[in-house]
Design a protein around this motif. Structure first.
Motif, short mmCIF file in Angstrom:
data_model
loop_
_atom_site.label_atom_id
_atom_site.label_comp_id
_atom_site.label_asym_id
_atom_site.label_seq_id
_atom_site.Cartn_x
_atom_site.Cartn_y
_atom_site.Cartn_z
N ASN A 201 -5.64 3.80 -5.36
CA ASN A 201 -4.27 3.77 -4.36
C ASN A 201 -4.73 3.78 -3.39
O ASN A 201 -3.83 3.81 -2.32
CB ASN A 201 -3.65 4.58 -5.72
N HIS A 207 0.09 -2.96 -2.53
CA HIS A 207 0.61 -2.27 -3.98
C HIS A 207 1.33 -1.92 -3.52
O HIS A 207 2.83 -2.56 -4.04
CB HIS A 207 -0.05 -1.31 -4.82
N HIS A 212 6.34 -0.41 -5.02
CA HIS A 212 7.36 0.43 -4.14
C HIS A 212 8.13 -0.39 -3.53
O HIS A 212 9.02 -0.12 -3.30
CB HIS A 212 6.89 1.12 -2.78
N ILE A 362 7.82 7.36 -3.24
CA ILE A 362 6.75 6.64 -3.51
C ILE A 362 6.08 7.05 -4.60
O ILE A 362 5.76 6.41 -5.20
CB ILE A 362 6.22 6.56 -2.10
N ASP A 366 4.11 5.37 -7.22
CA ASP A 366 2.37 5.54 -7.90
C ASP A 366 2.03 6.63 -9.20
O ASP A 366 0.90 5.98 -10.13
CB ASP A 366 1.66 6.35 -7.06
FE LIG Z 1 2.11 4.52 -3.13
#
Ligand SMILES: [Fe+2]
Ligand code: FES
Lengths: 430, 165
Positions: A201, A207, A212, A362, A366
């Protein structure tokens, strides 16, 4: 599990989910990767004076990092040589001696056994000298960042870091006094997933637009009058980072599993006086040309394989601690550029909160993904693809390969290195 | 009224306010919750025990009203995948103490918070001490200038936190 079986799990851009979910593979990673590489131990500023210590773990081994009388640093295994109790229970502090809480065996800051209660009970031949705390065989530092290796031999730290020494340079060079210190505090979070999910990541520009999306959409940085880069700037930058821009940002990958991605379109807003003072100090140290060169380095995240990440321009590092195959801890440290105006440190703190607090808009995106990926892969094993950007690599001027920012090049590179370690081949020299 | 009954009335008003604040969060009325903050109000969750400085050291939350608003817009986004299904939480407020009123009628208070959250199939308990700085508003009501939540496990390993405490 044979080397052949391991090798079959990584086939170019195809990887089997078992590498994230099989406890036997995790045990082998501890032995073949984490106990052989250089792992981040601490920053020198955390244990500045003789006797200063902090506790941490290296590949699951509990250690005490201790500053020695001669200025060196040792990493002592925090397990009593008598009957196995944890010797040091404090997170950090300053000590001349470590006394085991169980039967009082006492060790010097260099690990020697110096106090043995009930001495009369031991035979004359009993050697205190043979019962010091075990020391991690190798400890080395680069510009204040201290690493340790549980392997007695292997490449030295400089060879190991290779082109990634530049990630440390990128932070330290920005300090007008030529040093940073770990005084900005620490964020801790954990997720129910495999460590590799996090490492991928960190180099994944494909992504943010999706993972996000809710955070990016919420950002309205223009509504705010303020001088520090914060969450909303990052999210707005994510939103503004269209595919052409991401492509240009690029990703560069190197032997040994290391890589970095180019910077987000972020401008660090600073009060003009603070910025002037900073630039003047940096130029006074380096001259104008070199100062400009230092500031021109544009990277978002650089990773030192397997478990360390730098956001150097924003003065933070992320230390990933694989605990179990499906549980990973993450420690995020914030640094201060010595000699920079206080505004710069405040900006770094704001940014670390924005990107890496457990409540970060954020980070929470994740973390949720990692946990759900782990669960889905455990329940439905199968092949995964890391095909984006294949065939697009060009040579990087530091001896690696470079691809468009959205490329999954860094992940392919991580798995190629993983496969080398796991099948008993050392990675190609960095 | 005697001084004693004044103090009792203030304590009752503060308790009612704190209970309402917790309920607005429980009911996910985030916009109404945010409206309880003064224009210069701050919501702070330190990252360690005894943290004195939110500016030079990291914090779990350190939100002014602008940041709160961004958080809330995100919580309202239809594709906030960290909240599918949405977090459900119950906040219990207890041990309320109203300290001596500071200058200009500013009220300092303390309480204890126990929040149990159910999200993503897992239940998490958060427990902490809350320090309040409240300023008087219309009709005997208050606005929050500072809500500081010191989690008992501030230095623990945290999972992602999507809603305020
Ligand atoms: Fe991220
Ligand atoms: S186990 Fe440490 S002194 Fe006995």
């Amino acid at each position: 599990m044979t080397d052949g079986e391991i090798a079959a799990l990584v086939q170019g851009d195809r990887v089997h989910s078992r590498v994230y979910t099989d406890p036997a593979i995790f045990a082998r990673e501890q032995e073949r990767i984490f106990r052989r590489v250089w792992l981040y131990l601490c920053h020198e500023s955390q244990i500045a004076a003789p006797g200063d210590f902090l506790r941490t773990r290296l590949a699951g081994v509990p250690v005490i990092a201790v500053r020695q009388a001669d200025g060196g640093i040792k990493a002592l295994v925090n397990r009593c040589t008598h009957r196995g109790a944890e010797v040091c229970q404090h997170e950090s502090g300053r000590a001349q001696r470590f006394r085991c809480p169980y039967h009082g065996w006492t060790f010097a800051a260099d690990g020697r056994l110096v106090g043995l209660p009930l001495r009369a009970g031991y035979a004359p031949g009993f050697q205190m000298a043979d019962h010091g705390l075990a020391a991690v065989p190798r400890v080395a530092a680069y510009r204040g960042f201290v690493f340790a290796s549980l392997a007695p031999d292997g490449p030295g730290l400089a060879d190991y870091l290779g082109p990634m020494a530049s990630a440390i340079d990128d932070m330290v060079d920005r300090a007008p006094d030529g040093a940073v210190e770990a005084v900005g505090g620490l964020h801790r979070h954990a997720f129910p997933g495999n460590w590799k999910l996090q490492m991928e990541n960190l180099q994944d520009y494909a992504h943010p637009a999706f993972a996000h999306e809710s955070s990016n959409a919420a950002a309205r940085p223009d509504e705010r009058e303020r001088v520090e880069l914060d969450e909303e700037d990052i999210m707005a930058a994510n939103r503004g980072a269209d595919i052409a821009w991401i492509e240009r940002a690029g990703v560069s990958a190197f032997p040994g599993g290391h890589s970095y991605i180019g910077a987000l379109p972020l401008q660090q807003p600073m009060p003009p006086e603070a910025e002037r003072a900073y630039l003047a100090a940096l130029r006074a140290r380096h001259g104008e040309a070199r100062a400009n060169e230092i500031l021109a380095v544009q990277r978002h995240v650089a990773i030192v394989y397997p478990t360390l990440a730098f956001q150097s321009a924003l003065q933070q590092i992320k230390v990933i601690v694989p605990v179990r195959v499906d549980y990973t801890e993450v420690y995020v440290h914030c640094f201060r550029l010595k000699g920079a105006p206080p505004e710069y440190h405040r900006a770094a703190v704001t940014f670390v909160n924005a990107a890496n607090s457990p409540a970060s808009l954020i980070l929470t995106d994740d973390l949720e993904i990692y946990g759900r990926a782990q669960q889905a892969m455990t329940e439905a094993p199968g092949w995964l693809r890391f095909a984006c950007g294949t065939g697009r690599d060009v040579a990087d001027n530091r001896g690696g390969a470079k691809g468009p920012g959205y490329s999954e090049l860094a992940m392919r590179n991580q798995f190629a290195t993983w496969s080398e370690y796991m099948t008993g081949r050392m990675p190609r020299a960095a | 009224m005697s001084e004693g009954s004044n103090a009792a009335a203030a304590a009752t008003a503060v308790a009612a306010f704190l209970h309402r604040e917790a309920r607005l969060l429980d009911e996910r009325r985030f916009e109404d919750w945010q409206a309880l903050f003064a224009p210069d109000g701050v919501y702070w969750v330190p990252a360690r025990e005894g943290q004195a400085d939110p500016l030079h050291e990291v914090s779990i939350f350190y939100d002014d009203r602008v940041m709160m608003a961004a958080r809330i817009r995100r919580l309202r986004h239809p594709r906030i995948h960290a909240e599918i299904p949405p977090s459900r939480a119950v906040r219990s407020v207890s041990n309320i103490e109203v300290l001596e009123p500071a200058a200009e009628g500013v009220v300092e208070a303390r309480s204890v918070l126990l929040m149990t959250e159910f999200r993503g199939g897992a239940q998490t308990a958060y427990h902490g001490r809350v320090a309040w700085r409240l300023v008087p508003a219309a009709k005997g009501d208050f606005l929050i200038r500072l809500k500081r939540v010191d989690l008992v496990n501030a230095e623990g390993m945290h999972r992602g936190m999507t809603v305020p405490f």
